[in-house]
Structure formats: structure tokens, C-alpha cells
Design a protein around this motif. Sequence first.
Motif, PDB file in Angstrom:
ATOM      1  N   ALA B  62       0.831  -1.202   0.000  1.00  0.00           N
ATOM      2  CA  ALA B  62       0.000   0.000   0.000  1.00  0.00           C
ATOM      3  C   ALA B  62       0.862   1.247   0.000  1.00  0.00           C
ATOM      4  O   ALA B  62       1.951   1.255   0.581  1.00  0.00           O
ATOM      5  CB  ALA B  62      -0.910  -0.008   1.232  1.00  0.00           C
ATOM      6  N   SER B  63       0.372   2.286  -0.656  1.00  0.00           N
ATOM      7  CA  SER B  63       1.116   3.547  -0.662  1.00  0.00           C
ATOM      8  C   SER B  63       0.978   4.213   0.705  1.00  0.00           C
ATOM      9  O   SER B  63       0.029   3.961   1.440  1.00  0.00           O
ATOM     10  CB  SER B  63       0.584   4.464  -1.762  1.00  0.00           C
ATOM     11  OG  SER B  63      -0.760   4.816  -1.494  1.00  0.00           O
ATOM     12  N   ASP B  64       1.952   5.067   1.011  1.00  0.00           N
ATOM     13  CA  ASP B  64       1.960   5.758   2.295  1.00  0.00           C
ATOM     14  C   ASP B  64       1.182   7.064   2.159  1.00  0.00           C
ATOM     15  O   ASP B  64       1.452   7.839   1.245  1.00  0.00           O
ATOM     16  CB  ASP B  64       3.424   6.041   2.672  1.00  0.00           C
ATOM     17  CG  ASP B  64       3.530   6.627   4.067  1.00  0.00           C
ATOM     18  OD1 ASP B  64       2.577   7.305   4.504  1.00  0.00           O
ATOM     19  OD2 ASP B  64       4.565   6.406   4.707  1.00  0.00           O
ATOM     20  N   PRO B  65       0.224   7.327   3.053  1.00  0.00           N
ATOM     21  CA  PRO B  65      -0.569   8.554   2.920  1.00  0.00           C
ATOM     22  C   PRO B  65       0.281   9.826   2.952  1.00  0.00           C
ATOM     23  O   PRO B  65      -0.101  10.836   2.365  1.00  0.00           O
ATOM     24  CB  PRO B  65      -1.508   8.525   4.127  1.00  0.00           C
ATOM     25  CG  PRO B  65      -1.413   7.175   4.705  1.00  0.00           C
ATOM     26  CD  PRO B  65      -0.187   6.504   4.203  1.00  0.00           C
ATOM     27  N   LYS B  68       1.045  11.233  -0.314  1.00  0.00           N
ATOM     28  CA  LYS B  68      -0.115  11.569  -1.129  1.00  0.00           C
ATOM     29  C   LYS B  68       0.168  12.760  -2.029  1.00  0.00           C
ATOM     30  O   LYS B  68      -0.139  12.737  -3.220  1.00  0.00           O
ATOM     31  CB  LYS B  68      -1.314  11.876  -0.207  1.00  0.00           C
ATOM     32  CG  LYS B  68      -2.640  11.900  -0.900  1.00  0.00           C
ATOM     33  CD  LYS B  68      -3.782  12.018   0.108  1.00  0.00           C
ATOM     34  CE  LYS B  68      -4.615  13.238  -0.215  1.00  0.00           C
ATOM     35  NZ  LYS B  68      -5.406  13.728   0.902  1.00  0.00           N
TER      36      LYS B  68
ATOM     37  N   ARG C  45      -4.350   4.631   7.364  1.00  0.00           N
ATOM     38  CA  ARG C  45      -2.936   4.955   7.476  1.00  0.00           C
ATOM     39  C   ARG C  45      -2.680   6.457   7.608  1.00  0.00           C
ATOM     40  O   ARG C  45      -1.527   6.882   7.682  1.00  0.00           O
ATOM     41  CB  ARG C  45      -2.174   4.348   6.288  1.00  0.00           C
ATOM     42  CG  ARG C  45      -2.102   2.812   6.398  1.00  0.00           C
ATOM     43  CD  ARG C  45      -1.833   2.162   5.059  1.00  0.00           C
ATOM     44  NE  ARG C  45      -0.619   2.666   4.442  1.00  0.00           N
ATOM     45  CZ  ARG C  45       0.580   2.089   4.563  1.00  0.00           C
ATOM     46  NH1 ARG C  45       0.722   1.004   5.277  1.00  0.00           N
ATOM     47  NH2 ARG C  45       1.623   2.605   3.961  1.00  0.00           N
ATOM     48  N   ASP C  46      -3.736   7.249   7.644  1.00  0.00           N
ATOM     49  CA  ASP C  46      -3.578   8.693   7.840  1.00  0.00           C
ATOM     50  C   ASP C  46      -3.107   8.996   9.261  1.00  0.00           C
ATOM     51  O   ASP C  46      -3.399   8.249  10.187  1.00  0.00           O
ATOM     52  CB  ASP C  46      -4.926   9.412   7.633  1.00  0.00           C
ATOM     53  CG  ASP C  46      -5.382   9.371   6.189  1.00  0.00           C
ATOM     54  OD1 ASP C  46      -4.573   8.957   5.324  1.00  0.00           O
ATOM     55  OD2 ASP C  46      -6.544   9.724   5.921  1.00  0.00           O
ATOM     56  N   TRP C  47      -2.438  10.142   9.399  1.00  0.00           N
ATOM     57  CA  TRP C  47      -2.080  10.577  10.757  1.00  0.00           C
ATOM     58  C   TRP C  47      -3.360  10.888  11.524  1.00  0.00           C
ATOM     59  O   TRP C  47      -4.304  11.459  10.968  1.00  0.00           O
ATOM     60  CB  TRP C  47      -1.185  11.827  10.704  1.00  0.00           C
ATOM     61  CG  TRP C  47      -0.722  12.197  12.085  1.00  0.00           C
ATOM     62  CD1 TRP C  47       0.390  11.736  12.720  1.00  0.00           C
ATOM     63  CD2 TRP C  47      -1.392  13.059  13.016  1.00  0.00           C
ATOM     64  NE1 TRP C  47       0.468  12.249  13.989  1.00  0.00           N
ATOM     65  CE2 TRP C  47      -0.617  13.063  14.201  1.00  0.00           C
ATOM     66  CE3 TRP C  47      -2.572  13.811  12.984  1.00  0.00           C
ATOM     67  CZ2 TRP C  47      -0.984  13.806  15.333  1.00  0.00           C
ATOM     68  CZ3 TRP C  47      -2.935  14.548  14.110  1.00  0.00           C
ATOM     69  CH2 TRP C  47      -2.152  14.544  15.272  1.00  0.00           C
TER      70      TRP C  47
END
Lengths: 255, 95, 337
Positions: B62-65, B68, C45-47
Amino acid sequence: MMDPETRQALFGYALRLGDTSLVLGHRLSEWCGHAPELEEDIALTNVALDLVGHARLLLAYAGEVEGEGRDEDRLAYRRDVLDYRNHLLAEQPNRDFGHTIVRQFLHDAWAVELYDRLAGSTDAGLAGIAAKAVKEVRYHVRHSGDWLIRLGDGTDVSHTRMRDALERLWPCTGEMFERDSAEDRLVAAGIAPDPAELRAAWNARVAAVLAEATLERPADGWMQKGGRRGEHSEHLGYLLAEMQFLPRAYPDAVW
Amino acid sequence: MDRKDWPLFEIFIRPKNGLSHKHVGSLHAADARMALDNARDVYTRRGEGVSVWAVPAASIAASDPSDKASLFEPADDKVYRHPTFYDIPPEVKNI
Amino acid sequence: MYTQGLDGKAERGVQSSPGASPRLVSAEDLHFQERIDAEEKIEPRDWMPDGYRRTLVRQISQHAHSEIVGMLPEGNWITRAPSLRRKVALLAKVQDEGGHGLYLYSAAETLGVSRDELVGQLLSGKAKYSSIFNYPTPSWADIGAIGWLVDGAAIMNQVPLCRCSYGPYARAMVRVCREESFHQRQGYELMLALATGTAEQKRMAQAALDRWWWPSLMMFGPSDDQSAHSAQNMAWKIKRFSNDELRQRFVDATVPQAEFLGLTIPDPELRFDDQTGHYAFGAIDWTEFNEILKGNGPCNRERIEARRKAWDDGAWVREAAAAHAAKRSRRALKKAG
């Protein structure tokens, strides 16, 4: 127009199938909320729902064939042990998950062969019910067979439990392949499949799954019989007492 | 008491032929076949699908937010990728 | 099914002091709150502030536990349902509750806790679940009352959760709400059959309403002035309406339904207030609520015992399935190698 003897035989046949589905579905429904894992809780309930669904169709049809105005609930809730016609296998208690799976697989392996053939019955009523049921039962036998393999092959503990359950339930399997004069009549008319034919297919499927489960097939010794004639184990009375409590306690009520 | 979870699977369902599989949720199963069966029992009780994928959650990259901005925002100003960027006289048809 | 306001630990992601507007503690917090205010969804996965994560894990897992424990009081009547139609309906409904528990555990797992850990908290008695399920179901009418009142109250709580700021929770709730639409109807139809049936059936129905009415009102949690973490949860858009607002909505919707059944709601102070356009109702006995929350309800012990028994009895099954899967992949590797 069906002659009275055939009609009577058909009534008895539908009743046996309906009762077996109902009693087994009832047993499985006892697991709802108590299964080993959440996903399996949902899966077992799906099978229970299918079986009670088959029972409703079969009992309603039996009542129609009988022609005395008894509907599915009248047949399910107002007959006592002597008039129930289910297989002894179906009424065996859940005991543990292993017994439940063995009971289910031994039944499913029979039911899938039965409904598969019954879908081609010359009796349109039975053929229609069987055509619907066989799709569901194919999934049931896959589900119970997979679990039998997992638990037979899993750990020493699970292997022992499965072996014990298999030995305990095996004597209830002979009854599934009995044939009486009423069935002779139905087989001759192309209404019901020949139980002997079912037995061969059942044997093959059971042998294959047991081998993968590393379990030995118990010997065909003395078989317990009588469920199909209303001679039951002690377990069925309690099951019916629970199931029928409300309609028996309040005979005039509509629910 | 056994405290070891069965692995987590992410479940994707095709609602009907002609549509892509869509993520619907997750479940636990001991093996892939059980995951498929469980997905059928858990996520298609009301006829929601015709095909199921069960993917071990641990296998998904999965990509890291926090990436973004660098991954996805550059696409926002590439207006020339969209048909409305080009001016065609209205009398020209079928284009 | 769900209840609000189980345990009122206020979270500290945003500090609030009485009378003052919340003070944001960091630039990340500020940015996070801006996203929430802009109705952006937060994804796994957001902060996110620790308090937000903790609140969600607690709320979603309590919600999941409530679904699972909630299978028990109704499951109590599956084997005694009085017709085959009622039997399949109840079975399907209780199964749905299990499914909802599963969706919710899945949503909680996206926050970095395992289902196993959460189940462990339930079984050890550390985690809370909705107190409503600590009441018994001695009669068939209780199944109707649960569907009608308890599911009715749950719908009031759950529909706003479909717009919760946390994506996985909101999506799980959309699914839950869609599936629950038949539950309340199932319960009401069952009550209707009893209320229009024999004198004995009607008595059963009234007795069930008498027992379930007040506990259903308690499902919305303490009054707003007593609810410690309401303000923060509203700011985070985990919660959209206050406990009292939702409770009032429930009463307004339910009273006419009871009238249609010809049953009497056990509240002498209940009356329609022309001025407000709402039903006014009597005071809730919060002593009972707090005692049940502490573990002193009629069925607290039975419910946890039943869950523990299912878990312990199933241990050998879960182990065997894992062992078989391991054997199978070893065999596959050997074959490939």
C-alpha cells in the motif's frame, strides 16, 4: 391421477425428508452464537437456514399430498416422537464441534446424491424442491467435508476427537440406505431414486474425504435403525419438547 | 487459552459480471479456501456477488498517505489529459 | 445494535476547559481538525491524534462486542420459535448480529489492534458492551420487544454513524444499517401478532414492553450534562447528535407505534407536549443503569460465561485448522521444491 397407495407412499417420503431436514437444521441452529469462531458461526447458521428452508418446502408439500389440511407448522409442531420420521443421525446431539461436523458430512454426502437424482423425479413437486435444494447441499458437503479434513488432519487432539465422533455416529448411517415397500413403489414409478445407487456414490465420497482427513472408515457393524418408522433415540423427545413448547402451551394462539 | 489469530484476509467481491471486484471488508480464516467460503457466508448473504477474491492482508503493498502529495497531486494540473482541455468548434460532430 | 456512552473517559487530543473553546495542541492536530471540519474522511494509514485512535478503538470494539453478546438473549429463543417462518427470521436476524460484529471488528483492526486482543478484553471482563443485553428474555414476546425497541433505539444511534469521520467505521455502518432494516420490522410484526392475539399473548406483549421500555431509553446513554466525552466526539465527528436528542427522537417515533399495538408504555408522566411538538417523559432511573454497567445486571455473568465457553470449547478447533493449514503449505512447498 396418482393411486392412493402411491400417494400415501409419497406423503411418507416427503415427511421423512422434511423431518430429517428440520431436525438437523434445528440441531445446527443450536450453535448460533456459540461456534468456535465468528466466521464459522455465520457459516453454520447459513446451513441451518438452508435446512429449515428445505423442511418448510418438504413439509408443506407433504401436507398438500396428504390432503387433510395440515400445513408445515401443523406437521412440525403438532406431532410427537412416534410420528416423526427423521433419520436417527439427524437427531444426535451436537456434543462438540467435531461431532457436529461428522454428523453433517455423513448427512450431506447422502443428501447431495439424493437431491441430485431427485431433481429428475417424475413427480414435479419433489423435482422442483430437489432442484433448489441440490445447489445448497453441494455447498454444505464442501463445507463439512473441508472441516472434516482440517480436523482429521489437524492436531493429535483433533484427530482423536474426529475418530471418536466417526465411530460413535457411524452406526446411524445404515438407516439412510434402507428401502421399504413404500419406496419400492416410488422407485418403480421413477419418483424416488434407488437407495442402493445412493449408497455406492456415498461410499465413494466418504472414502475420498476420510482418506484426506487421515481417518479410517469404521467397519459396517450393527446399525441403529428405526427413525424412519418413528422409533427414535431418547434425544428427539427433548428436541421436540423445546421446539414445540409454545404451540403446545397455547394451542389456540396464532404467532 | 489459545490466543493465536487466524490470518486476516481482505475480501473483494464482483457484484455482477461486467463490474470490477470491489473491496467489501475483511475476515479471518485458517487457509485460503476457508477464506473464500467464509467470504461467501459473511459478505454475500443477500446476493451481493457472483465472484470473490480473498487476499492475505499481509500480501497487500500500500502507498503511504504521507506521499499523497508527491504521488497524486501532480496529476491534478495535467489538464491536457482530459478531453475538455481541447477546443473543438460545436459544429464538428462525433468527436 | 448499539448503545452510546458506555464509559466516559474523556480523551485529550484536544484540551477543553469549561466555557472556553477547545485549544489545539499541535500543528498536526490543527491540520487534522481542519480535515474533519471539511468533512474529509480519515483513512487507516492517515495521521490521527492518539486520542482519536483510542476513542475509535474503544467505541468500535464496544460496538462489536455488543453485537456478539447481543446474539445471546435472542439466540435463547431460536430453538423455541413458535412457527417455522418465525424460526428462520430469528435465525437470520441473530446471524446478522454476528456478521455486524465481524464487520466492526474488521473496522477496529484497521486501527492496529487485532480481533484476538479485543475478544480477549471482552472475555476477561475488561471491555464493556451494551448493558441492554444483560436483561433476560424469559418470554417469546421479549424477542418482539427487542426487535421493535432495542433495534429501534439502535437504528437511531447507528444511522448517524454512517457519516462518522473514520472511513472504515462509516463503511461498516452503512452495511450494518442496510442489513438491519428488516430487524425492527420483524420485531414489530411479531409484537403485532401477539397484541392482536389471545388474552395470554397480549399479556405477554405488555409484560415485555413493561420490562424493555426503560432499558431501551437508557441505551442512549447518560443525559448530555452528564456525558463527559460528548463534546470532543462531536468535534471529531465520531458522534453527530447528542444522547438526549436521539433519545427524544426515539420516544417520538415509538409512542405512536405502541398506541397502534394497543399497549401501554409504563410511564405515567408520558404526554404529548403541544408547545414543543415532542413527547415529554418521566425521569430515567440512572441508579439501575449504573449498577448494570458495574456488572450487577440480571444476566451479566451468564453472558460472559457463554462467550467464554464458546471460545474455550472452540480452542481445539481453531488450533487444528491452523495446524492443518501449516501442514498443507509445508506439503505444497516440498512438492514445489
